[in-house]
Design a protein around this motif. Sequence first.
Motif, PDB file in Angstrom:
ATOM      1  N   ASN A   1      11.317   3.003   6.751  1.00  0.00           N
ATOM      2  CA  ASN A   1      10.890   2.687   8.107  1.00  0.00           C
ATOM      3  C   ASN A   1       9.894   1.527   8.108  1.00  0.00           C
ATOM      4  N   HIS A   2       8.961   1.524   7.164  1.00  0.00           N
ATOM      5  CA  HIS A   2       8.077   0.357   7.021  1.00  0.00           C
ATOM      6  C   HIS A   2       7.468   0.293   5.629  1.00  0.00           C
ATOM      7  N   PHE A   3       7.219  -0.921   5.199  1.00  0.00           N
ATOM      8  CA  PHE A   3       6.343  -1.188   4.068  1.00  0.00           C
ATOM      9  C   PHE A   3       4.989  -1.586   4.660  1.00  0.00           C
ATOM     10  N   THR A   4       3.968  -1.629   3.823  1.00  0.00           N
ATOM     11  CA  THR A   4       2.605  -1.842   4.317  1.00  0.00           C
ATOM     12  C   THR A   4       1.844  -2.797   3.410  1.00  0.00           C
ATOM     13  N   VAL A   5       1.305  -3.857   3.998  1.00  0.00           N
ATOM     14  CA  VAL A   5       0.486  -4.803   3.246  1.00  0.00           C
ATOM     15  C   VAL A   5      -0.904  -4.202   3.032  1.00  0.00           C
TER      16      VAL A   5
ATOM     17  N   TYR B   1       6.260  -3.706  10.443  1.00  0.00           N
ATOM     18  CA  TYR B   1       5.469  -4.046   9.262  1.00  0.00           C
ATOM     19  C   TYR B   1       4.052  -3.549   9.522  1.00  0.00           C
ATOM     20  N   GLU B   2       3.473  -2.922   8.502  1.00  0.00           N
ATOM     21  CA  GLU B   2       2.151  -2.320   8.695  1.00  0.00           C
ATOM     22  C   GLU B   2       1.126  -2.993   7.793  1.00  0.00           C
ATOM     23  N   PHE B   3      -0.145  -2.873   8.184  1.00  0.00           N
ATOM     24  CA  PHE B   3      -1.253  -3.453   7.426  1.00  0.00           C
ATOM     25  C   PHE B   3      -2.318  -2.374   7.259  1.00  0.00           C
TER      26      PHE B   3
ATOM     27  N   GLU C   1      -8.261   1.811   7.692  1.00  0.00           N
ATOM     28  CA  GLU C   1      -7.896   1.175   8.955  1.00  0.00           C
ATOM     29  C   GLU C   1      -6.453   0.705   8.840  1.00  0.00           C
ATOM     30  N   GLN C   2      -5.687   0.881   9.921  1.00  0.00           N
ATOM     31  CA  GLN C   2      -4.278   0.491   9.915  1.00  0.00           C
ATOM     32  C   GLN C   2      -3.913  -0.212  11.213  1.00  0.00           C
ATOM     33  N   ALA C   3      -2.922  -1.087  11.110  1.00  0.00           N
ATOM     34  CA  ALA C   3      -2.343  -1.725  12.295  1.00  0.00           C
ATOM     35  C   ALA C   3      -0.885  -2.002  11.980  1.00  0.00           C
TER      36      ALA C   3
ATOM     37  N   ASP D   1       0.833  -1.206   0.000  1.00  0.00           N
ATOM     38  CA  ASP D   1       0.000   0.000   0.000  1.00  0.00           C
ATOM     39  C   ASP D   1       0.864   1.251   0.000  1.00  0.00           C
ATOM     40  N   HIS D   2       1.809   1.313   0.936  1.00  0.00           N
ATOM     41  CA  HIS D   2       2.694   2.480   0.974  1.00  0.00           C
ATOM     42  C   HIS D   2       4.015   2.124   1.637  1.00  0.00           C
ATOM     43  N   VAL D   3       5.009   2.951   1.371  1.00  0.00           N
ATOM     44  CA  VAL D   3       6.290   2.873   2.072  1.00  0.00           C
ATOM     45  C   VAL D   3       6.451   4.179   2.832  1.00  0.00           C
TER      46      VAL D   3
HETATM   47 NI    NI Z   1       2.412   3.661   7.344  1.00  0.00          NI
END
Ligand code: NI
Length: 261
Positions: free
Chosen positions: A159-163, A229-231, A204-206, A35-37
Amino acid sequence: MKLLDQLWREYAAMNPQVAAIHGLLAAEGETIVNDHVALRTFGDPRVNIEVIARPFVAAGYAAAGAYRFAEKRLIARHFVHEDPALPLVFISELVLEQCSPGLRARVDALLAPLAASTLAAEALAAVGRPWQVSFVEVEALRAESEYAAWLACFGWRVNHFTVLTNALKRRQALPELLAFLEGHGFEFNHAGGAIKGAPALGLEQASTLASAVPVAFSDGVRAVPGCYYEFARRYAGADGRLFRGFIEGSADRLFESTHQR
Ligand code: NI
């Protein structure tokens, strides 16, 4: 995009959660869409959001939303590419003018010795940590800003990638996905609730809590929180189109996924 591929490889190599979570989802026949980096930097004209964004803008990304996180003294922008297959790019910076003279001096001590060639690098975003720093110095930064401490430890990397869970076949709903991953031993950031945002807000994010990784400092090797890691699950608005921005109140608490515990 080559830069994103490089950032992904370096991120996955540093964050052991990534391969483990991919393995669990792949075993269920899922494929992962990003989704985003997210990238972090200091609000100094030599390295600020605009500088970090340069290679993305050169590759066709355009600035979209702007965000402010008053308590953490951060601002952020997100960038969108017309190719919907490319992830959003979220870049934040620490607003140095709002920090103490002591913190500003410490940050300047990191930046001032950097070679012009490093600062002019086409992809400063992937340079990594170009300075030596002591753990004592990092802890002095942490006393005022966890964000500054993280940057001093890791420099410029993702810092994070996002599923994007919309793209999962079975585990689109975040409560079920979290229960599944927590059942496999992953720890999530519960600051402000495990799931940030709401369908009515479009997002929604986690996120997992960053695992501690060994980092070499000038006064020894110490384990510090690395990447998480984010969702994200996105929802359509009244116009029927998926919301493609971010929510300040949610992002504010997600930053805490790299706090020292
Ligand atoms: Ni994020």
